[in-house]
Design a protein around this motif. Structure first.
Motif, mmCIF file in Angstrom:
data_model
loop_
_atom_site.group_PDB
_atom_site.id
_atom_site.type_symbol
_atom_site.label_atom_id
_atom_site.label_comp_id
_atom_site.label_asym_id
_atom_site.label_seq_id
_atom_site.Cartn_x
_atom_site.Cartn_y
_atom_site.Cartn_z
ATOM 1 N N ALA A 101 0.741 -1.238 -0.044
ATOM 2 C CA ALA A 101 0.050 -0.003 0.031
ATOM 3 C C ALA A 101 0.883 1.334 -0.083
ATOM 4 N N THR A 102 2.183 1.162 0.666
ATOM 5 C CA THR A 102 2.677 2.639 0.974
ATOM 6 C C THR A 102 3.795 2.523 -0.130
ATOM 7 N N GLN A 103 3.731 1.766 -1.242
ATOM 8 C CA GLN A 103 4.906 1.898 -2.072
ATOM 9 C C GLN A 103 4.992 3.239 -3.056
ATOM 10 N N GLU A 104 5.754 3.686 -3.320
ATOM 11 C CA GLU A 104 5.887 4.911 -3.848
ATOM 12 C C GLU A 104 5.015 5.184 -5.000
ATOM 13 N N GLY A 105 4.136 6.077 -5.158
ATOM 14 C CA GLY A 105 3.022 6.318 -6.366
ATOM 15 C C GLY A 105 1.972 5.672 -5.917
ATOM 16 N N GLY A 106 1.758 4.852 -4.753
ATOM 17 C CA GLY A 106 0.632 4.525 -4.389
ATOM 18 C C GLY A 106 -0.033 3.066 -4.865
ATOM 19 N N ALA A 107 -1.131 2.508 -4.650
ATOM 20 C CA ALA A 107 -1.668 1.223 -4.999
ATOM 21 C C ALA A 107 -3.246 1.191 -4.950
ATOM 22 N N VAL A 108 -3.706 0.327 -5.365
ATOM 23 C CA VAL A 108 -5.118 -0.073 -5.028
ATOM 24 C C VAL A 108 -5.007 -1.532 -4.423
ATOM 25 N N LEU A 109 -5.591 -1.593 -3.262
ATOM 26 C CA LEU A 109 -5.787 -3.080 -2.597
ATOM 27 C C LEU A 109 -7.167 -3.315 -2.621
ATOM 28 N N ASP A 110 -7.581 -4.588 -2.643
ATOM 29 C CA ASP A 110 -9.105 -4.749 -2.227
ATOM 30 C C ASP A 110 -8.986 -6.039 -1.186
ATOM 31 N N GLY A 111 -10.208 -6.085 -0.511
ATOM 32 C CA GLY A 111 -10.238 -6.997 0.515
ATOM 33 C C GLY A 111 -11.459 -6.861 1.292
ATOM 34 N N ARG A 112 -11.256 -7.143 2.595
ATOM 35 C CA ARG A 112 -12.289 -6.825 3.531
ATOM 36 C C ARG A 112 -11.771 -5.691 4.848
#
Ligand code: DC
Length: 208
Positions: A101-112
């Motif tokens: 999640a905190t990698q440079e540039g950002g990210a999309v995570l899906d879950g609960r």
């Protein structure tokens, strides 16, 4: 930018998360796959998914397991839901998800529990849902492709079981974060749901 997408089984959250990742040019992590890998690894090594110690050992699954088609099965989903109850398992998988999640540039995570536990400071949060029957219908249509005898009522019961276990567990239960936007996909086509998700993310990122 970090985008958190949470929701129950077969709500469309995975499809929406992948589409958001493509639209915003971000890497995507399907966190359910981590729990699925743990569940499958436990059973393959002869362990009991309901035993916290066995489930914790499963957290050392080989990365090659991600490519195993069995991970996508409903059985793997159920095993994932069972191992995900153990707080030890959740703790063992936190760092990996937060690093992503905190990698440079950002990210999309899906879950609960992305918007509530993994990335509470995400720039945008969506809680994707749909009626239980609609989710069971979608899953059933998928299952019919490989099994013409698939039974809708079995799928409906599986979805109800999974919802119950995921939302009633004590640690990091499935729930909408207070600052997440609700996206109900019951009556939406995939492209309409994706369009709405993009609009909600655009609005949230401007407001935070
Ligand atoms: O999203 P999925 O169906 O692949 O998830 C499988 C199970 O894994 C789900 O029923 C509960 C668990 N899970 C979880 O507890 N937390 C997550 N962030 C993702 C999945």
């Amino acid at each position: 930018m970090i985008i958190a997408v949470d929701g129950p089984a077969a709500s469309g959250k995975g499809t929406i998360a992948r589409a958001l990742a493509k639209h915003f040019g971000l890497p995507h992590l399907d966190t359910g796959l981590l729990y699925r890998a743990v569940g499958v690894a436990v059973v393959r090594s002869g362990g009991d998914p309901d035993n916290a110690g066995d489930a914790l050992v499963g957290c050392d699954f080989p990365v090659g397991l991600f490519d195993d088609p069995e991970l996508r099965s409903e059985q793997a989903g159920e095993l994932a839901s069972r191992v995900s109850i153990h707080p030890e398992v959740r703790t063992a998988l936190v760092e990996r998800q937060r690093d992503f999640a905190t990698q440079e540039g950002g990210a999309v995570l899906d879950g609960r529990d992305i918007g509530t536990v993994i990335a509470p400071d995400a720039d945008a949060k969506l809680f994707v849902t749909a009626s239980t029957e609609k989710r069971a219908q979608r899953r059933h249509q998928d299952e019919l492709k490989s099994d013409p005898d698939a039974d809708y009522n079995v799928t409906l019961a599986e979805i109800r079981d999974r919802d119950k276990r995921d939302s009633e567990r004590v640690t990091a239960p499935l729930r909408q974060a207070d600052d997440a936007d609700l996206l109900d996909t019951t009556d939406l086509t995939i492209s309409a749901a994706v369009q709405r998700a993009i609009e909600l993310v655009e609005a949230q990122k401007g407001a935070r």
